[in-house]
Design an enzyme around this catalytic site. Structure first.
Site, PDB file in Angstrom:
ATOM      1  CB  THR A  47      -0.945  -0.018   1.219  1.00  0.00           C
ATOM      2  OG1 THR A  47      -1.702  -1.232   1.192  1.00  0.00           O
ATOM      3  CG2 THR A  47      -1.908   1.151   1.208  1.00  0.00           C
ATOM      4  CE1 TYR A 135       0.196  -9.150   2.371  1.00  0.00           C
ATOM      5  CE2 TYR A 135       1.838  -7.575   1.578  1.00  0.00           C
ATOM      6  CZ  TYR A 135       0.525  -8.011   1.644  1.00  0.00           C
ATOM      7  OH  TYR A 135      -0.462  -7.316   0.971  1.00  0.00           O
ATOM      8  CE  LYS A 163      -1.474  -7.213   4.773  1.00  0.00           C
ATOM      9  NZ  LYS A 163      -1.018  -5.961   4.111  1.00  0.00           N
ATOM     10  CB  ILE A 205      -1.633  -5.876   8.371  1.00  0.00           C
ATOM     11  CG1 ILE A 205      -0.882  -6.467   9.586  1.00  0.00           C
ATOM     12  CG2 ILE A 205      -0.778  -4.816   7.668  1.00  0.00           C
ATOM     13  CD1 ILE A 205       0.425  -7.141   9.262  1.00  0.00           C
TER      14      ILE A 205
END
Length: 293
Positions: A47, A135, A163, A205
């Site tokens: 992001t 992740y 995540k 998250i």
């Protein structure tokens, strides 16, 4: 530090109109997020447009955000790339800044097999004393870190969390079932935050927490307090926003949402492009309905 918090925001990276990083506005955004529901921040994740940031820009962002809010929030550096050596190097630099942990995405484009994924994360873990968040986001990387591989990684001393953005509640449940109790599982999808909590997850998250962080914190607190009716009502209230911020490629909509509330997140960097007028209209309508505009 093995407890990063319940709501971590995957922070956008503010840019000036010329495309340079706006470090001053990054500090303002970090302060706003911590004041509005975020227990921690992930800096230069997907992001945050990590793919188009230089190493020096990333390190400056870690330092700026840590100095601004590191005494009040957990600061996690996004240090993953699709090159193990580069990931090791960036993680070492991140550790030198004093951040509290690092989040490492699965290598993208390479499509390593499960053993390659394990060896990648192990090499990074062995290079640092920082606690790491693995992740898993198959939609961006084209590789899915399977539960058995996560369980192997969880045995390594400083791999503390995952995540999980596979979108599969079954896969997330299996990870929780076969990993140690102190291994933290975070939802990587805002829409699955409450279901993931229900099967034993730690939190989320989040992308949405840029705008609705306080309400998401209220939802999580209600869940842990046993008020399932309130948690469910907040989840359903926020669901349209969770959806609209993915009306086009992340982080295009959420960056526009941050601009709309008066924080100068600025443009995205190519190859990303601004939202269309129709996408902005959809976003604005949902934000107005929630009372955030």
């Amino acid at each position: 530090m093995r407890h990063f918090g319940r709501i971590l925001t995957a922070m956008v990276t503010p840019f000036n109109n010329d495309g340079s990083v706006n470090y001053g506005e990054a500090v303002k955004l970090a302060q706003y997020l911590v004041n509005n529901g975020s227990d921690g921040l992930v800096v230069t994740g997907s992001t945050g447009e990590a793919a188009t940031l230089t190493k020096d820009e990333k390190i400056k962002l870690y330092t700026a955000v840590l100095e601004a809010v590191g005494d009040r929030a957990t600061i996690i550096a996004g240090t993953g790339t699709n090159d193990t050596r580069d990931s090791v190097e960036l993680t070492k630099f991140a550790e030198q800044t004093g951040v509290h942990g690092a989040m490492v995405v699965a290598p993208y484009y390479n499509k390593p097999p499960q053993e390659g994924l394990f060896q990648h994360f192990r090499a990074i873990a062995e290079s640092t004393t920082l606690p790491l968040i693995v992740y898993n986001v198959p939609g961006r990387t084209s590789s899915n870190i399977l539960p058995d591989t996560i369980a192997r990684l969880a045995e390594l001393e400083n791999i503390a969390a995952v995540k999980e953005a596979s979108g599969s509640l079954e896969q997330i449940s299996e990870i929780i079932r076969i990993t140690p109790e102190d291994f933290l599982v975070y939802s990587g999808d805002d829409t699955l935050t409450l279901p993931v909590l229900a099967v034993g997850g730690q939190g989320v998250i989040s992308v949405a927490a840029h705008i609705v962080g306080s309400r998401m914190q209220a939802m999580v607190n209600a869940f842990y307090a046993g008020d399932m009716a309130k948690a469910k009502d907040l989840h359903l209230e926020l669901l349209p926003f969770f959806r609209v911020i993915f009306v086009t490629t992340n982080p295009i909509p959420i960056k526009e949402a941050v601009n709309l509330i008066g924080i100068k997140a600025g443009p995205v960097r190519l190859p990303l492009v601004p939202p269309t007028a129709g996408e902005t209209a959809q976003l604005t309508k949902v934000m107005q309905a929630l009372g955030v505009l």
